[in-house]
Design an enzyme around this catalytic site. Sequence first.
Site: not given
Ligand SMILES: [Zn+2]
Length: 370
Positions: A88, A144
């Site tokens: 992401d 994340e």
């Molecule tokens: Zn990162």
Amino acid sequence: MPDSTPDSTPASTPPLTPPLDLAADIVTLTAAICDIASVSGDEATLADAVEAALRTGTALQVERHGNVVVARTDLGRAERVLLAGHLDTVPLTDPPNLPTRLDGDQLWGRGTVDMKGGVAVQLRLAATVAQPRRDVTYVFYDNEEVESSKNGLGHLARSHPHLLAADFAVLLEPTNAQVEGGCKGTLRVEVEVPGKAAHSGRPWAGDNAVHKTGALLTKLAEHQARVVDVDGLTYHEGLSAVGIRGGTAGNVIPDRCVLTVNYRFAPDRSEQEALAFVRDFFAGYPVTVTDSAPGARPGLDRQAARDFIRDLDVPVTAKEGWTDVARFAQFGVPAVNFGPGDPMLAHKEDERVPITQLRDAEAALLRWLG
Ligand SMILES: [Zn+2]
């Protein structure tokens, strides 16, 4: 963009996600991965493309769990290493900083630094190193860049912990293609200083909690934080007041003052040891934990890590911040950060990576695994 049709879509953004060509060079592959936008929560299309490329372009054992893709060798080697990267990115800018564009020796666009260059390196290694010297696990995970409870690596650690078993792990977050070993842990506590309320016209009738907190602030200011050597790297601890609140009205002696303290501790201490230290430091005052995360040892005493440092031949420093490498620590897997891109450009609208760093990072890891 689910309702796109070929007629309504500009030539640069085909309606169907093109397959990722793992035989393409690292710059082309990085650009292709970036051009499949995957803001946190919206990683499915990219996870599909990564999974398909690994299934068709490699002989690895591939598993998919949600939007986490895991690909492994199973060659019976003496050691297993793990390479991890998140799929992401933070949101695009307005106007969007995609598709990517190559300008001179820099590839521009969202994700080029954080961290699709690293993901591209993982995929190139997966496709080109059929017989690595160590067994390898590649992990590609989602979410994340958002709250920790959504983190795909955390989910995998809870649902399929055996997939994270390894002797050594590399997280390919941007480090300017240098090695940043382990990471410090972080503990946040609230320290309560009690007092007794009274009218401020008669302060002797009360006990001023804000005044009493001064002694703790002085103690904090004078504290010499530890500088600790762990597996050959030097970590600088920090014990800092990061907030304070107290007082109820402009004419009342405060009956309570709360100090928020953040302890960044070297990875030679566990979370429990860090808390014991803080409780001892503030002995006599109630301490409440509001946030805690372990650090991670760099593990540079392990053979896989020693070979990594020797083969990469790049500067090695301690990671002073906190990263997902700490998620490996709970399984006793030491870990380092190593990836292309300047971390200072992560999340910036002018995110860009020198293509030499992409090539150097790929070549360095190839020397280690190949
Ligand atoms: Zn990162």
